[in-house]
Design a protein around this motif. Structure first.
Motif, PDB file in Angstrom:
ATOM      1  N   MET A  54      -4.328 -16.476 -10.949  1.00 36.54           N
ATOM      2  CA  MET A  54      -5.256 -16.399  -9.835  1.00 36.54           C
ATOM      3  C   MET A  54      -4.702 -15.413  -8.812  1.00 36.54           C
ATOM      4  N   ILE A  55      -5.580 -14.624  -8.247  1.00 37.64           N
ATOM      5  CA  ILE A  55      -5.218 -13.679  -7.199  1.00 37.64           C
ATOM      6  C   ILE A  55      -6.027 -14.027  -5.956  1.00 37.64           C
ATOM      7  N   VAL A  56      -5.353 -14.131  -4.841  1.00 42.59           N
ATOM      8  CA  VAL A  56      -6.016 -14.356  -3.554  1.00 42.59           C
ATOM      9  C   VAL A  56      -5.477 -13.291  -2.605  1.00 42.59           C
ATOM     10  N   ARG A  57      -6.393 -12.524  -1.997  1.00 46.11           N
ATOM     11  CA  ARG A  57      -6.004 -11.472  -1.055  1.00 46.11           C
ATOM     12  C   ARG A  57      -6.912 -11.540   0.160  1.00 46.11           C
ATOM     13  N   SER A  58      -6.349 -11.267   1.318  1.00 45.33           N
ATOM     14  CA  SER A  58      -7.162 -11.182   2.526  1.00 45.33           C
ATOM     15  C   SER A  58      -7.268  -9.720   2.945  1.00 45.33           C
ATOM     16  N   LEU A  59      -8.312  -9.410   3.672  1.00 49.55           N
ATOM     17  CA  LEU A  59      -8.483  -8.075   4.224  1.00 49.55           C
ATOM     18  C   LEU A  59      -7.286  -7.710   5.090  1.00 49.55           C
ATOM     19  N   GLU A  60      -6.802  -8.659   5.858  1.00 50.71           N
ATOM     20  CA  GLU A  60      -5.653  -8.426   6.730  1.00 50.71           C
ATOM     21  C   GLU A  60      -4.430  -7.938   5.947  1.00 50.71           C
ATOM     22  N   ILE A  69      -4.491  -6.104   3.273  1.00 51.19           N
ATOM     23  CA  ILE A  69      -4.769  -4.803   2.665  1.00 51.19           C
ATOM     24  C   ILE A  69      -4.720  -3.667   3.692  1.00 51.19           C
ATOM     25  N   ILE A  70      -5.172  -3.940   4.907  1.00 47.20           N
ATOM     26  CA  ILE A  70      -5.259  -2.887   5.929  1.00 47.20           C
ATOM     27  C   ILE A  70      -3.878  -2.253   6.152  1.00 47.20           C
ATOM     28  N   ASP A  71      -3.875  -0.909   6.172  1.00 46.61           N
ATOM     29  CA  ASP A  71      -2.671  -0.103   6.380  1.00 46.61           C
ATOM     30  C   ASP A  71      -1.659  -0.197   5.242  1.00 46.61           C
ATOM     31  N   THR A  72      -2.149  -0.500   4.027  1.00 50.88           N
ATOM     32  CA  THR A  72      -1.314  -0.432   2.832  1.00 50.88           C
ATOM     33  C   THR A  72      -1.881   0.649   1.917  1.00 50.88           C
ATOM     34  N   GLU A  73      -1.284   0.838   0.739  1.00 50.40           N
ATOM     35  CA  GLU A  73      -1.804   1.816  -0.220  1.00 50.40           C
ATOM     36  C   GLU A  73      -3.193   1.440  -0.733  1.00 50.40           C
ATOM     37  N   ARG A  74      -3.623   0.211  -0.530  1.00 50.00           N
ATOM     38  CA  ARG A  74      -4.958  -0.228  -0.936  1.00 50.00           C
ATOM     39  C   ARG A  74      -6.019   0.097   0.120  1.00 50.00           C
ATOM     40  N   ASP A  75      -5.615   0.625   1.244  1.00 47.53           N
ATOM     41  CA  ASP A  75      -6.522   1.001   2.341  1.00 47.53           C
ATOM     42  C   ASP A  75      -6.631   2.528   2.323  1.00 47.53           C
ATOM     43  N   VAL A  76      -7.658   3.028   1.633  1.00 49.54           N
ATOM     44  CA  VAL A  76      -7.814   4.468   1.416  1.00 49.54           C
ATOM     45  C   VAL A  76      -8.833   4.997   2.420  1.00 49.54           C
ATOM     46  N   TRP A 127     -15.403   7.766   5.515  1.00 50.97           N
ATOM     47  CA  TRP A 127     -15.346   6.378   5.064  1.00 50.97           C
ATOM     48  C   TRP A 127     -13.913   5.882   4.936  1.00 50.97           C
ATOM     49  N   CYS A 128     -13.798   4.562   4.845  1.00 48.58           N
ATOM     50  CA  CYS A 128     -12.541   3.934   4.434  1.00 48.58           C
ATOM     51  C   CYS A 128     -12.891   2.894   3.390  1.00 48.58           C
ATOM     52  N   SER A 129     -11.981   2.688   2.445  1.00 52.62           N
ATOM     53  CA  SER A 129     -12.213   1.756   1.347  1.00 52.62           C
ATOM     54  C   SER A 129     -10.989   0.875   1.181  1.00 52.62           C
ATOM     55  N   ARG A 130     -11.216  -0.428   1.278  1.00 46.77           N
ATOM     56  CA  ARG A 130     -10.139  -1.405   1.103  1.00 46.77           C
ATOM     57  C   ARG A 130     -10.292  -1.989  -0.294  1.00 46.77           C
ATOM     58  N   ARG A 131      -9.309  -1.752  -1.152  1.00 43.37           N
ATOM     59  CA  ARG A 131      -9.414  -2.092  -2.567  1.00 43.37           C
ATOM     60  C   ARG A 131      -8.756  -3.448  -2.847  1.00 43.37           C
ATOM     61  N   PHE A 132      -9.592  -4.451  -3.035  1.00 43.37           N
ATOM     62  CA  PHE A 132      -9.125  -5.815  -3.287  1.00 43.37           C
ATOM     63  C   PHE A 132      -8.655  -6.002  -4.731  1.00 43.37           C
ATOM     64  N   VAL A 133      -9.410  -5.429  -5.665  1.00 44.24           N
ATOM     65  CA  VAL A 133      -9.093  -5.555  -7.091  1.00 44.24           C
ATOM     66  C   VAL A 133      -9.087  -4.151  -7.674  1.00 44.24           C
ATOM     67  N   LEU A 134      -8.015  -3.821  -8.401  1.00 39.39           N
ATOM     68  CA  LEU A 134      -7.875  -2.494  -9.012  1.00 39.39           C
ATOM     69  C   LEU A 134      -7.628  -2.618 -10.514  1.00 39.39           C
ATOM     70  N   PHE A 168     -12.937  -4.410 -13.852  1.00 39.33           N
ATOM     71  CA  PHE A 168     -13.722  -3.851 -12.744  1.00 39.33           C
ATOM     72  C   PHE A 168     -12.795  -3.731 -11.550  1.00 39.33           C
ATOM     73  N   SER A 169     -13.224  -2.965 -10.547  1.00 37.27           N
ATOM     74  CA  SER A 169     -12.518  -2.966  -9.267  1.00 37.27           C
ATOM     75  C   SER A 169     -13.495  -3.393  -8.185  1.00 37.27           C
ATOM     76  N   LEU A 170     -12.955  -3.981  -7.127  1.00 36.62           N
ATOM     77  CA  LEU A 170     -13.749  -4.528  -6.025  1.00 36.62           C
ATOM     78  C   LEU A 170     -13.212  -3.956  -4.727  1.00 36.62           C
ATOM     79  N   HIS A 171     -14.120  -3.371  -3.938  1.00 37.16           N
ATOM     80  CA  HIS A 171     -13.738  -2.672  -2.713  1.00 37.16           C
ATOM     81  C   HIS A 171     -14.634  -3.114  -1.560  1.00 37.16           C
ATOM     82  N   GLU A 172     -14.083  -3.128  -0.351  1.00 36.84           N
ATOM     83  CA  GLU A 172     -14.889  -3.160   0.853  1.00 36.84           C
ATOM     84  C   GLU A 172     -14.854  -1.730   1.382  1.00 36.84           C
ATOM     85  N   THR A 173     -16.028  -1.123   1.548  1.00 41.35           N
ATOM     86  CA  THR A 173     -16.094   0.248   2.030  1.00 41.35           C
ATOM     87  C   THR A 173     -16.908   0.282   3.307  1.00 41.35           C
TER      88      THR A 173
END
Length: 131
Positions: free
Chosen positions: A1-7, A9-16, A21-28, A35-40
Motif C-alpha cells: 500500500m502507498i499513501v502520499r499527501s500533497l504536502e 510531494i511539494i518541492d520534491t522531484e515529484r513537483d514538476v 503549469w505545475c504537476s505533482r506526481r503522486f503515482v509514477l 498508470f501515473s496519477l498527477h495533480e496539475t
C-alpha cells in the motif's frame, strides 16, 4: 500500500514546474501499477498547447475555469469543476486557463516523472528502466 499527501510531494522531484503549469506526481511508473496519477495546476491567464502522441490521458477538473480546444476539429469545451475529458485519440489540444485550473490526471502508459513537453507539446515515451 502507498499513501502520499500533497504536502509530502511539494518541492520534491515529484513537483514538476513549467512556465504555464505545475504537476505533482503522486503515482509514477516506478510504482509498477500501469498508470501515473498527477495533480496539475494550469496557471490563470495562460495557454498550454499539448499533444500526447505517446500517452492516453484522462483529466478531471476539481477547481477553476478554463477552455479546452480540440485543435484538430476546432471544438471548444468549457472546463470547470466536475468536468472530465479523455484524450483517447491522441488529440492535439490547447487548454486556456481563465483562472488557476486544478485537475487530477491519469496517464497510460505511466509517466516516469522526468517527462517535459517538447516543441510539439509531446511527452516522450520514457520507461522507468531509462533512468
Amino acid at each position: 500500500m502507498i499513501v502520499r499527501s500533497l504536502e509530502e510531494i511539494i518541492d520534491t522531484e515529484r513537483d514538476v514546474r513549467a512556465e504555464t503549469w505545475c504537476s505533482r506526481r503522486f503515482v509514477l511508473a516506478k510504482e509498477g501499477v500501469g498508470f501515473s496519477l498527477h495533480e496539475t495546476i494550469l496557471y490563470a491567464g495562460t495557454e498550454t498547447r499539448m499533444w500526447y502522441a505517446n500517452h492516453i490521458e484522462a483529466v478531471y477538473c476539481i477547481g477553476g475555469q478554463g477552455e479546452l480546444v480540440n485543435e484538430e476539429t476546432g471544438e471548444k469545451h468549457r472546463i470547470e469543476p466536475g468536468v472530465m475529458y479523455l484524450l483517447d485519440g491522441h488529440e492535439h489540444h490547447t487548454l486556456r486557463a481563465h483562472t488557476d485550473v486544478r485537475t487530477v490526471c491519469v496517464f497510460n502508459p505511466p509517466c516516469t516523472g522526468r517527462e517535459v513537453h517538447d516543441e510539439n507539446g509531446i511527452y516522450p515515451l520514457l520507461k522507468e528502466e531509462d533512468a
